[in-house]
Design an enzyme around this catalytic site. Sequence first.
Site, mmCIF file in Angstrom:
data_model
loop_
_atom_site.group_PDB
_atom_site.id
_atom_site.type_symbol
_atom_site.label_atom_id
_atom_site.label_comp_id
_atom_site.label_asym_id
_atom_site.label_seq_id
_atom_site.Cartn_x
_atom_site.Cartn_y
_atom_site.Cartn_z
ATOM 1 N N SER A 146 -9.317 -3.943 0.784
ATOM 2 C CA SER A 146 -8.470 -5.145 0.692
ATOM 3 C C SER A 146 -8.589 -6.009 1.939
ATOM 4 C CB SER A 146 -7.013 -4.706 0.516
ATOM 5 O OG SER A 146 -6.135 -5.785 0.703
ATOM 6 N N ALA A 147 -8.453 -7.328 1.746
ATOM 7 C CA ALA A 147 -8.458 -8.260 2.874
ATOM 8 C C ALA A 147 -7.129 -8.241 3.625
ATOM 9 C CB ALA A 147 -8.711 -9.674 2.352
ATOM 10 N N SER A 148 -6.106 -7.649 2.999
ATOM 11 C CA SER A 148 -4.756 -7.760 3.566
ATOM 12 C C SER A 148 -4.539 -6.860 4.778
ATOM 13 C CB SER A 148 -3.715 -7.419 2.506
ATOM 14 O OG SER A 148 -2.429 -7.460 3.087
ATOM 15 N N ASN A 174 -1.583 -6.184 5.487
ATOM 16 C CA ASN A 174 -0.319 -5.541 5.111
ATOM 17 C C ASN A 174 -0.508 -4.469 4.041
ATOM 18 O OD1 ASN A 174 1.578 -7.224 6.722
ATOM 19 N ND2 ASN A 174 0.696 -8.864 5.488
ATOM 20 N N GLU A 183 -12.291 -5.671 -8.736
ATOM 21 C CA GLU A 183 -11.898 -6.915 -8.057
ATOM 22 C C GLU A 183 -11.342 -7.957 -9.017
ATOM 23 O OE1 GLU A 183 -11.434 -9.088 -5.732
ATOM 24 O OE2 GLU A 183 -11.943 -7.946 -3.955
ATOM 25 N N ASP A 184 -10.370 -8.742 -8.535
ATOM 26 C CA ASP A 184 -9.828 -9.834 -9.364
ATOM 27 C C ASP A 184 -10.258 -11.210 -8.873
ATOM 28 O OD1 ASP A 184 -8.151 -9.671 -6.988
ATOM 29 O OD2 ASP A 184 -6.867 -11.126 -8.006
ATOM 30 N N ASP A 220 -9.785 -3.252 -4.921
ATOM 31 C CA ASP A 220 -9.073 -4.330 -4.259
ATOM 32 C C ASP A 220 -7.583 -4.062 -4.517
ATOM 33 O OD1 ASP A 220 -8.718 -7.059 -3.189
ATOM 34 O OD2 ASP A 220 -8.119 -7.514 -5.247
ATOM 35 N N LEU A 221 -6.702 -4.577 -3.666
ATOM 36 C CA LEU A 221 -5.276 -4.259 -3.851
ATOM 37 C C LEU A 221 -4.543 -5.362 -4.624
ATOM 38 C CD1 LEU A 221 -2.951 -2.301 -3.205
ATOM 39 C CD2 LEU A 221 -2.719 -3.420 -0.986
ATOM 40 N N ASP A 222 -4.461 -6.544 -4.009
ATOM 41 C CA ASP A 222 -3.726 -7.638 -4.654
ATOM 42 C C ASP A 222 -4.496 -8.147 -5.873
ATOM 43 O OD1 ASP A 222 -2.173 -9.847 -5.284
ATOM 44 O OD2 ASP A 222 -3.119 -11.118 -3.784
ATOM 45 N N THR A 264 0.712 -9.016 -5.575
ATOM 46 C CA THR A 264 1.426 -9.531 -4.404
ATOM 47 C C THR A 264 1.220 -11.041 -4.263
ATOM 48 O OG1 THR A 264 -0.399 -8.569 -3.167
ATOM 49 C CG2 THR A 264 1.719 -7.501 -2.948
ATOM 50 N N LYS A 269 -14.335 -11.228 2.650
ATOM 51 C CA LYS A 269 -15.099 -11.375 1.422
ATOM 52 C C LYS A 269 -15.439 -12.873 1.281
ATOM 53 C CE LYS A 269 -12.006 -7.909 -0.569
ATOM 54 N NZ LYS A 269 -10.861 -7.681 -1.451
ATOM 55 N N LYS A 305 -6.257 -16.635 -3.628
ATOM 56 C CA LYS A 305 -6.395 -15.230 -4.025
ATOM 57 C C LYS A 305 -7.667 -14.609 -3.443
ATOM 58 C CE LYS A 305 -3.479 -15.382 -8.060
ATOM 59 N NZ LYS A 305 -3.352 -15.282 -9.517
ATOM 60 N N GLY A 306 -7.484 -13.493 -2.771
ATOM 61 C CA GLY A 306 -8.620 -12.776 -2.188
ATOM 62 C C GLY A 306 -9.129 -13.366 -0.879
ATOM 63 N N VAL A 307 -8.544 -14.513 -0.476
ATOM 64 C CA VAL A 307 -8.984 -15.225 0.733
ATOM 65 C C VAL A 307 -8.164 -14.723 1.932
ATOM 66 C CG1 VAL A 307 -8.974 -17.555 1.740
ATOM 67 C CG2 VAL A 307 -9.655 -17.234 -0.628
ATOM 68 N N ARG A 310 -5.995 -14.563 5.546
ATOM 69 C CA ARG A 310 -4.778 -15.300 5.902
ATOM 70 C C ARG A 310 -5.097 -16.653 6.547
ATOM 71 N NH1 ARG A 310 -0.954 -11.974 9.645
ATOM 72 N NH2 ARG A 310 -1.403 -10.467 8.007
HETATM 73 P P1 B16 Z 1 -2.468 -10.703 4.555
HETATM 74 P P2 B16 Z 1 -6.686 -8.476 -1.528
HETATM 75 C C1 B16 Z 1 -5.664 -10.523 -0.133
HETATM 76 O O1 B16 Z 1 -5.509 -9.228 -0.698
HETATM 77 C C2 B16 Z 1 -4.847 -11.528 -0.932
HETATM 78 O O2 B16 Z 1 -5.374 -11.655 -2.256
HETATM 79 C C3 B16 Z 1 -4.898 -12.888 -0.260
HETATM 80 O O3 B16 Z 1 -4.106 -13.818 -0.980
HETATM 81 C C4 B16 Z 1 -4.376 -12.733 1.187
HETATM 82 O O4 B16 Z 1 -4.445 -13.985 1.870
HETATM 83 C C5 B16 Z 1 -5.217 -11.680 1.923
HETATM 84 O O5 B16 Z 1 -5.161 -10.452 1.214
HETATM 85 C C6 B16 Z 1 -4.723 -11.456 3.341
HETATM 86 O O6 B16 Z 1 -3.428 -10.889 3.282
HETATM 87 O O7 B16 Z 1 -1.954 -12.067 4.934
HETATM 88 O O8 B16 Z 1 -1.407 -9.759 4.042
HETATM 89 O O9 B16 Z 1 -3.295 -10.076 5.661
HETATM 90 O O10 B16 Z 1 -6.818 -9.221 -2.841
HETATM 91 O O11 B16 Z 1 -7.955 -8.510 -0.702
HETATM 92 O O12 B16 Z 1 -6.115 -7.088 -1.697
HETATM 93 MG MG MG Z 2 -7.462 -9.421 -4.975
#
Ligand code: B16
Ligand code: MG
Length: 215
Positions: free
Chosen positions: A114-116, A118, A169-170, A9-11, A17, A145, A45-47, A49
């Site tokens: 990662s869910a992000s 970005n 994972e965190d 996982d990234l964040d 972040t 997730k 966190k991990g949720v 956007r």
């Molecule tokens: P974005 P991860 C997640 O990253 C973040 O923990 C979570 O807070 C954020 O809403 C999600 O990515 C979406 O991010 O808005 O940049 O697309 O923990 O899955 O690496």
């Molecule tokens: Mg995370």
Amino acid sequence: MDLRGCIFDLDGVIVDTAKYHYLAWKRLAAELGFEFSEEHNEALKGVSRMASLEILLKVGGMKVSDEKKHELADRKNGWYVEYISDMTPEEILPGSVEFLEQLRKEGIRTAIGSASRNAGTILDGIRLRGYFDVIVDGNKIHRAKPDPEVFVRGAEEMNLTPSQCVVFEDARAGIEAAIAGGMKCVGVGDPLLLKRADIVIPDMRHVTVEQLRNL
Ligand code: B16
Ligand code: MG
């Protein structure tokens, strides 16, 4: 286990972040006329956007149209992207680079899960993209997730089976996703919150390949 790949996982695992997400969500809440605390931010966190926005609107007791939701999520993301555009390798969490180097030496494949949306910008900023064989982020997946899609896809792209992979994972939803995908998982952070993980470590300085092979 027959360890062949690690999915990170990234964040919260490689980089923090969450603090930038918090600044941007707080700014949005302020524009909408309510307070958004650091405690509220924990639930994001991990949720994804959009799911994060739903939680924020609930905190503010607001109901808005779907069109407005997209506009608000875009506004938040604009600020967030601005905040992460200055990230540097100094922000990589302790132990990550050393452990990734060790995995490379042992011929173990590596992926980001990662869910992000970005993730690419972040990995470029911290100059860590080259350490991963595969990157699966929010742009590639359809289900957030605790659905296992992000990790299952990571294993597939590494040409491995889930039983050959370990997830780091965190967030609780991420641990559930790894279990649902049939993978061993290492929780990074609070042992109480992450109690369903196979092992929990405070940060990446506290894990060895040997330990993973014994899972
Ligand atoms: P974005 P991860 C997640 O990253 C973040 O923990 C979570 O807070 C954020 O809403 C999600 O990515 C979406 O991010 O808005 O940049 O697309 O923990 O899955 O690496
Ligand atoms: Mg995370």
